[in-house]
Design a protein around this motif. Sequence first.
Motif, short mmCIF file in Angstrom:
data_model
loop_
_atom_site.label_atom_id
_atom_site.label_comp_id
_atom_site.label_asym_id
_atom_site.label_seq_id
_atom_site.Cartn_x
_atom_site.Cartn_y
_atom_site.Cartn_z
N THR A 64 0.82 -1.06 0.15
CA THR A 64 0.01 -0.31 0.28
C THR A 64 0.46 1.17 0.41
N VAL A 65 0.57 1.83 -0.68
CA VAL A 65 0.80 3.94 -0.65
C VAL A 65 -0.12 4.61 -0.65
N SER A 66 0.34 5.87 0.93
CA SER A 66 -0.80 6.12 0.53
C SER A 66 -0.59 7.84 0.95
N TYR A 67 -1.31 8.81 0.57
CA TYR A 67 -1.22 10.58 0.43
C TYR A 67 -2.44 10.84 0.79
N LYS A 119 -0.49 16.44 7.13
CA LYS A 119 -0.53 16.34 5.97
C LYS A 119 0.29 14.39 6.64
N GLU A 120 -0.18 13.58 5.27
CA GLU A 120 0.17 11.79 6.16
C GLU A 120 0.43 10.85 5.41
N PHE A 121 2.14 10.95 4.67
CA PHE A 121 2.32 9.49 3.40
C PHE A 121 2.74 8.18 4.33
N TYR A 122 1.94 7.53 3.76
CA TYR A 122 2.83 6.24 4.17
C TYR A 122 2.63 4.68 3.35
N LEU A 144 2.95 -10.45 8.73
CA LEU A 144 3.86 -9.00 9.55
C LEU A 144 3.65 -8.36 8.82
N GLN A 145 3.74 -7.30 9.04
CA GLN A 145 3.48 -6.16 8.42
C GLN A 145 4.96 -4.79 8.83
N ALA A 146 5.43 -4.24 7.95
CA ALA A 146 5.80 -2.70 8.13
C ALA A 146 5.80 -1.63 7.54
N TYR A 147 5.08 -0.29 8.22
CA TYR A 147 4.81 0.39 7.73
C TYR A 147 5.95 2.01 8.01
N TYR A 148 5.87 2.87 6.80
CA TYR A 148 6.44 3.71 7.04
C TYR A 148 5.66 5.08 7.32
N TYR A 149 5.62 6.21 8.07
CA TYR A 149 4.72 7.24 8.19
C TYR A 149 5.83 8.00 7.98
N ASN A 150 5.11 9.41 7.24
CA ASN A 150 5.61 10.57 7.65
C ASN A 150 4.27 12.12 7.49
N VAL A 151 4.90 12.39 8.79
CA VAL A 151 3.40 12.96 9.27
C VAL A 151 3.48 14.53 9.61
N SER A 152 3.18 15.37 9.50
CA SER A 152 3.28 16.47 9.66
C SER A 152 1.95 17.87 9.27
N VAL A 153 2.63 18.94 10.32
CA VAL A 153 1.09 19.31 10.98
C VAL A 153 1.71 21.17 10.94
N LEU A 154 0.45 21.84 10.91
CA LEU A 154 0.82 23.00 11.44
C LEU A 154 1.74 23.75 12.47
N ASP A 155 1.72 24.69 12.87
CA ASP A 155 2.36 25.41 13.94
C ASP A 155 1.26 25.93 14.63
#
Length: 465
Positions: A183-186, A213-216, A233-244
């Motif tokens: 799976t790839v998601s934005y 904003k989320e990418f995984y 067995l699952q491996a996830y990569y997350y990149n999450v960013s938010v406003l100040d």
Amino acid sequence: MPKGLNLFFFLLFFVLENRLLVAQEKQPLIISEIKFIGNKVTKERVLLREITHILGDTLAKENLEKFLVRVQSNLMNTQLFNVVNVNHVFFDSLHIGIYIDVIEQWYTWPIPIFEIEDNNFNTWLKTTDWYRLNYGMYLERENFRGRKEEVIAKFQMGYSEQFALQYKIPFIDKKQKHGLGFTVSYKGNHEIMYNSENNKRLLYRNEIDYARKEFYARVGYQYRKKLYNTHTLQAYYYNVSVLDTVNKLNKEYLCGNKKENAFFVLTYQFKHDKRNFSNYPVKGHYFDIELSKYGLGVFSKEPDFTTFQVWAKKYFDLGNHFYLSFATKLRASSKKNVNYYLLKGLGYGSDVVRSFEYYVIDGQCWAFQRNQFRYALLENKLFKIPIIQSKKFNTLPVSIYPGVFFDNGYIKDASQRINPLANQWIYGGGISLDFVTFYEMVLRTEYSINMLGESGIFLHFVAPI
């Protein structure tokens, strides 16, 4: 020959013949033929994978009916068919043939997205905030190549803008024991829940920029040696960013009071599933256990905790179309202070004590228990729709179950949030009417009352247990 001798030989012949008949009766049946009818897309080897006995196997006569029922359940639980009928034919006293007639589902779906994004449907129904509407399109191909593979592309706009691709391969080997998934998601949200207070959501909305904003990306491996046991067995990569602004509203929203977190998650799950129909079961049992590690020490200021989750369900057939079921789910975290983005409490999705649908109860550890008593007013009744020619849509299975239920739960919250429903037992109950039909569609209408004396009518779209 003397009459006494004649009588002796007659009795001897009678005893020997009777013993021969008894011996034949005790001999197991031999499966001489297995034939599928109606599987125009699905490969036969995919279907044979779900059957407990193969060609040439023996089967005790007293277990024949149980075997036929189990074959039907296993094939329905693939979610590839609308109807499965299993019959048998005796070639002689010992050899039988098994004939399985299926009506396949429609597998290619350009599905319009018109959905509400909220912690559950009933919360949205109370406010009817159309700003929380998602719209777009799913392009889904189920049973791809006739091998139960699944390909999904998602294009979504509105409250949550999301673009995702998913590919699931349940079997990558000839013995059909090993599978893979990707799976790839934005995703971008203009409005997010940043905290809770008095068991209500606190929301932040930004009309111009994405509040979050989320990418995984996910890669999964599945091992299914036996029919009813699955290891994943699952491996996830997350990149999450938010406003100040989100950080200012809740300094613990992301790890380390950062605007952006990147981290890995590793999850193992064992699942044992032996229910009659997985989308709406009334017989059998289910159990899963899941262990997840958040943060693997790769990035700085990343989460570092472990969660443990168990989900157990048991279903009883009481006879005369009455059914009783119980379920227990619990989740525990190794840390008291979990950043809010990864905090999972009660009141979100299907993790809810019924009658408390309007509340969120955040916490690091929780458990709830459900009890349901149902009567099958109508069960797997097939209706033909003559104006529709396609077999995939003109056979409508319908089940209707009125019932009563009682739920209870407890959630432990070690934070300073002011949520009075945390750190105490909560409970509620009521009456229900469940409607079940093809394509795994369920509509539950429930009237419930909770320990606070609050009552209401609630709608759900999955099985209660």
